[in-house]
Motif scaffolding. Structure first.
Motif, PDB file in Angstrom:
ATOM      1  N   MET A 130       0.825  -1.195   0.000  1.00  0.00           N
ATOM      2  CA  MET A 130       0.000   0.000   0.000  1.00  0.00           C
ATOM      3  C   MET A 130       0.866   1.254   0.000  1.00  0.00           C
ATOM      4  N   ARG A 131       1.912   1.259   0.809  1.00  0.00           N
ATOM      5  CA  ARG A 131       2.791   2.433   0.868  1.00  0.00           C
ATOM      6  C   ARG A 131       3.483   2.669  -0.472  1.00  0.00           C
ATOM      7  N   VAL A 132       3.992   1.585  -1.066  1.00  0.00           N
ATOM      8  CA  VAL A 132       4.683   1.714  -2.346  1.00  0.00           C
ATOM      9  C   VAL A 132       3.724   2.185  -3.430  1.00  0.00           C
ATOM     10  N   ASP A 133       2.537   1.541  -3.511  1.00  0.00           N
ATOM     11  CA  ASP A 133       1.558   1.902  -4.538  1.00  0.00           C
ATOM     12  C   ASP A 133       1.058   3.323  -4.370  1.00  0.00           C
ATOM     13  N   PHE A 134       0.843   3.734  -3.115  1.00  0.00           N
ATOM     14  CA  PHE A 134       0.313   5.074  -2.884  1.00  0.00           C
ATOM     15  C   PHE A 134       1.296   6.127  -3.381  1.00  0.00           C
ATOM     16  N   VAL A 135       2.557   5.956  -3.047  1.00  0.00           N
ATOM     17  CA  VAL A 135       3.567   6.920  -3.484  1.00  0.00           C
ATOM     18  C   VAL A 135       3.651   6.945  -5.013  1.00  0.00           C
ATOM     19  N   ALA A 136       3.662   5.742  -5.639  1.00  0.00           N
ATOM     20  CA  ALA A 136       3.779   5.683  -7.099  1.00  0.00           C
ATOM     21  C   ALA A 136       2.558   6.290  -7.775  1.00  0.00           C
ATOM     22  N   ASN A 137       1.367   5.915  -7.322  1.00  0.00           N
ATOM     23  CA  ASN A 137       0.140   6.409  -7.956  1.00  0.00           C
ATOM     24  C   ASN A 137      -0.060   7.898  -7.719  1.00  0.00           C
ATOM     25  N   ALA A 138       0.155   8.319  -6.470  1.00  0.00           N
ATOM     26  CA  ALA A 138      -0.056   9.730  -6.158  1.00  0.00           C
ATOM     27  C   ALA A 138       0.912  10.614  -6.939  1.00  0.00           C
ATOM     28  N   HIS A 140       2.343  10.017  -9.747  1.00  0.00           N
ATOM     29  CA  HIS A 140       2.025  10.012 -11.180  1.00  0.00           C
ATOM     30  C   HIS A 140       0.770  10.820 -11.482  1.00  0.00           C
ATOM     31  N   GLU A 141      -0.302  10.577 -10.734  1.00  0.00           N
ATOM     32  CA  GLU A 141      -1.589  11.197 -11.035  1.00  0.00           C
ATOM     33  C   GLU A 141      -1.673  12.657 -10.590  1.00  0.00           C
ATOM     34  N   LEU A 142      -0.894  13.033  -9.574  1.00  0.00           N
ATOM     35  CA  LEU A 142      -0.953  14.418  -9.092  1.00  0.00           C
ATOM     36  C   LEU A 142      -0.049  15.353  -9.894  1.00  0.00           C
ATOM     37  N   ARG A 143       0.828  14.782 -10.706  1.00  0.00           N
ATOM     38  CA  ARG A 143       1.786  15.613 -11.430  1.00  0.00           C
ATOM     39  C   ARG A 143       1.069  16.615 -12.358  1.00  0.00           C
ATOM     40  N   THR A 144       0.062  16.151 -13.102  1.00  0.00           N
ATOM     41  CA  THR A 144      -0.613  17.033 -14.070  1.00  0.00           C
ATOM     42  C   THR A 144      -1.393  18.158 -13.384  1.00  0.00           C
ATOM     43  N   PRO A 145      -2.275  17.862 -12.402  1.00  0.00           N
ATOM     44  CA  PRO A 145      -2.980  18.985 -11.772  1.00  0.00           C
ATOM     45  C   PRO A 145      -2.043  19.927 -11.017  1.00  0.00           C
ATOM     46  N   SER A 148      -0.569  22.205 -13.536  1.00  0.00           N
ATOM     47  CA  SER A 148      -1.586  23.177 -13.944  1.00  0.00           C
ATOM     48  C   SER A 148      -1.720  24.293 -12.920  1.00  0.00           C
ATOM     49  N   LEU A 149      -1.772  23.910 -11.636  1.00  0.00           N
ATOM     50  CA  LEU A 149      -1.891  24.923 -10.580  1.00  0.00           C
ATOM     51  C   LEU A 149      -0.690  25.868 -10.589  1.00  0.00           C
ATOM     52  N   LEU A 150       0.506  25.316 -10.725  1.00  0.00           N
ATOM     53  CA  LEU A 150       1.703  26.157 -10.739  1.00  0.00           C
ATOM     54  C   LEU A 150       1.680  27.114 -11.934  1.00  0.00           C
ATOM     55  N   GLY A 151       1.199  26.613 -13.076  1.00  0.00           N
ATOM     56  CA  GLY A 151       1.129  27.473 -14.258  1.00  0.00           C
ATOM     57  C   GLY A 151       0.178  28.644 -14.059  1.00  0.00           C
ATOM     58  N   PHE A 152      -0.985  28.374 -13.448  1.00  0.00           N
ATOM     59  CA  PHE A 152      -1.945  29.447 -13.207  1.00  0.00           C
ATOM     60  C   PHE A 152      -1.411  30.446 -12.174  1.00  0.00           C
ATOM     61  N   VAL A 153      -0.732  29.918 -11.145  1.00  0.00           N
ATOM     62  CA  VAL A 153      -0.149  30.821 -10.136  1.00  0.00           C
ATOM     63  C   VAL A 153       0.854  31.767 -10.787  1.00  0.00           C
ATOM     64  N   GLU A 154       1.731  31.217 -11.646  1.00  0.00           N
ATOM     65  CA  GLU A 154       2.723  32.059 -12.325  1.00  0.00           C
ATOM     66  C   GLU A 154       2.038  33.093 -13.231  1.00  0.00           C
ATOM     67  N   MET A 181      -7.688  16.800  -6.897  1.00  0.00           N
ATOM     68  CA  MET A 181      -6.567  16.189  -6.173  1.00  0.00           C
ATOM     69  C   MET A 181      -7.024  15.649  -4.824  1.00  0.00           C
ATOM     70  N   SER A 182      -7.906  16.381  -4.165  1.00  0.00           N
ATOM     71  CA  SER A 182      -8.417  15.919  -2.876  1.00  0.00           C
ATOM     72  C   SER A 182      -9.212  14.624  -3.039  1.00  0.00           C
ATOM     73  N   ARG A 183     -10.069  14.566  -4.080  1.00  0.00           N
ATOM     74  CA  ARG A 183     -10.837  13.335  -4.335  1.00  0.00           C
ATOM     75  C   ARG A 183      -9.914  12.179  -4.681  1.00  0.00           C
ATOM     76  N   LEU A 184      -8.880  12.478  -5.438  1.00  0.00           N
ATOM     77  CA  LEU A 184      -7.933  11.444  -5.837  1.00  0.00           C
ATOM     78  C   LEU A 184      -7.236  10.841  -4.619  1.00  0.00           C
ATOM     79  N   ILE A 185      -6.785  11.687  -3.715  1.00  0.00           N
ATOM     80  CA  ILE A 185      -6.109  11.187  -2.519  1.00  0.00           C
ATOM     81  C   ILE A 185      -7.077  10.390  -1.653  1.00  0.00           C
ATOM     82  N   ASP A 186      -8.306  10.888  -1.502  1.00  0.00           N
ATOM     83  CA  ASP A 186      -9.309  10.149  -0.720  1.00  0.00           C
ATOM     84  C   ASP A 186      -9.563   8.764  -1.321  1.00  0.00           C
ATOM     85  N   ASP A 187      -9.702   8.702  -2.655  1.00  0.00           N
ATOM     86  CA  ASP A 187      -9.972   7.419  -3.304  1.00  0.00           C
ATOM     87  C   ASP A 187      -8.777   6.474  -3.197  1.00  0.00           C
TER      88      ASP A 187
END
Length: 356
Positions: A130-138, A140-145, A148-154, A181-187
Motif C-alpha cells: 500500500m505504501r509503495v503503490d500510494f507513493v507511485a500512484n499519487a 504520477h496522477e498528481l503531477r498534471t494537476p 496546472s496549478l503552478l502554471g496558473f499561479v505564475e 486532487m483531494s478526491r484522488l487522494i481520498d480514493d
C-alpha cells in the motif's frame, strides 16, 4: 511399582490438555500424524481454512507443495523447517510456517508426529505494498494537476496580475483542480485500506435495499440537475453480511456513474433482489443506464486503476470501479458488467447472503 502407577496422565486427559493448549494459541496450529492426516487443529486454523479438520489429510485443505514437503520432512525427524507460501483463492494471502517433529519413538497413524505453526503475513505485506503503490500512484496522477496549478499561479503573478476577469476564471479552474486532487487522494487511501483488509470478511447484517434507497435520496438532486429520472425496484429487505459504509460506496459509485455517463438516456434503473448463484442465495444490486453504452474494447479494463473509457466526462478519478471491484471481492462477491453500444450499460454486484 506397576505400569499404571508410572503413567500419571492417561491418553484422553493428555489429548484434552494438548487441545486446550492449542486453542489458547492465536495463530493457526495443526498436529499431523506420520501419514500427514490432521490429528488436532486449533480454532484459528479452522477459521482460516474451513476444510481443515481432524481425520482429514492435510493436502485436502492446504494445496501447498512446499508445506507438504516440510511436513513430510518433519515427520521423518528432520527440521524444524521454516518457509512461506501464498494462497490465491478466495483472496490472496501470505503465510509463514514452521514444521517441527514431536519428540518420541516411531509413531502409528493417528498419533501426532509433527506440529505445524503458521503466522499470517498478509496484512504486513499489504501495508508495505500500500505504501509503495500510494507513493507511485499519487506522484504520477498528481503531477498534471499540480503543474496546472503552478502554471496558473505564475500567470496570476505575472501577465494576469491586474486582470480581474482572468483572475476569476483562473481561480475557478484552480479550485476544480485542487478538489480533484483531494478526491484522488481520498480514493487512493480508500482503495489501499480495502485492499489491506480484503482477506477479512465483514459479517455485520446489511440491507442492500436500504443502502440503495439511501444512495438514491442522496444523488437525486444530481439526477434532477442533469434531467435524469431514477427508478428503484426492491420487493423487500435483502440482507447480506457486510460493511455498510463500503456497500454505500459501491452503490454511490455505480449510481453516480450511471447518472453522469448515461444521462443521454434520461433514465437510471436500480434493482435489488435475491438470486441463486452456485447453489447459494446471493443479494444482487443492479444499476442500469440507457446511455450510449461502453465500447467492447473498454469493458475488460473498466476496473483498472485510473482507466477512463472514452466519455465526455473527465471529472472522475478513474478509481471508482476499482473500488467497487475490491469491495465486492472483500465481501466474497463479484462485479459483472454488460453493455452494448447505443443500448446502455448494466452493472451488477452480487454478494453471498451467508458466510461460507
Amino acid at each position: 511399582m506397576d505400569d499404571a502407577a508410572q503413567d500419571p496422565s492417561p491418553p484422553p486427559a493428555r489429548d484434552a490438555f494438548v487441545a486446550s493448549v492449542l486453542e489458547a494459541i492465536p495463530d493457526p496450529v495443526i498436529l499431523v500424524d506420520p501419514v500427514l492426516t490432521v490429528v488436532l487443529c486449533n480454532a484459528a486454523a479452522r477459521r482460516t481454512w474451513r476444510f481443515v479438520a481432524p481425520g482429514k489429510p492435510l493436502s485436502f485443505a492446504l494445496r501447498a507443495p512446499a508445506l507438504i514437503r516440510a511436513a513430510e520432512a518433519a515427520v521423518r525427524g528432520e527440521g524444524p523447517i521454516s518457509d512461506e507460501y501464498d494462497e490465491r483463492v478466495p483472496v490472496q494471502r501470505v503465510f509463514s510456517f514452521r514444521a517441527s517433529a514431536l519428540p518420541g519413538e516411531a509413531r502409528e497413524p493417528g498419533e501426532p508426529a509433527a506440529l505445524i505453526a503458521f503466522h499470517d503475513l498478509t496484512e504486513a505485506r499489504r501495508l508495505e505494498k500500500m505504501r509503495v503503490d500510494f507513493v507511485a500512484n499519487a506522484s504520477h496522477e498528481l503531477r498534471t494537476p499540480l503543474a496546472s496549478l503552478l502554471g496558473f499561479v505564475e500567470t496570476l503573478e505575472g501577465p494576469a496580475k491586474n486582470d480581474a476577469v482572468a483572475r476569476e476564471r483562473f481561480l475557478a479552474i484552480m479550485r476544480a483542480q485542487a478538489q480533484r486532487m483531494s478526491r484522488l487522494i481520498d480514493d487512493l487511501l480508500s482503495l489501499s485500506r480495502i485492499e489491506m483488509s480484503e482477506h477479512r470478511h465483514p459479517d455485520a447484517p446489511v440491507d442492500l435495499a436500504a443502502v440503495a434507497r439511501q444512495v438514491v435520496d442522496t444523488l437525486r438532486p444530481l439526477a434532477e440537475d442533469k434531467g435524469v429520472e431514477i427508478r428503484i425496484d426492491s420487493p423487500g429487505p435483502v440482507i447480506v453480511p457486510g460493511d455498510r459504509d463500503e456497500l454505500l460506496r459501491v452503490a454511490d459509485n455505480l449510481v453516480e456513474n450511471a447518472i453522469k455517463y448515461g444521462q443521454a438516456g434520461k433514465l437510471v434503473e436500480i434493482t435489488v433482489d435475491s438470486v441463486e448463484d452456485g447453489g447459494r442465495p446471493h443479494g444482487r444490486l443492479s444499476v442500469r443506464d440507457h446511455g450510449p453504452g461502453i465500447a467492447p474494447a473498454d469493458l475488460p479494463r473498466l476496473t483498472e486503476r485510473f482507466y477512463r473509457a472514452e466519455t465526455g466526462d473527465k471529472s472522475g478519478t478513474g478509481l471508482g470501479l476499482a473500488l467497487v471491484k475490491h469491495i465486492a471481492t472483500r465481501h466474497r462477491g463479484r462485479l459483472a458488467v454488460e453493455s452494448r453500444r447505443g443500448e446502455g450499460s448494466t452493472f451488477r454486484v452480487t454478494i453471498p447472503q451467508s458466510n461460507p
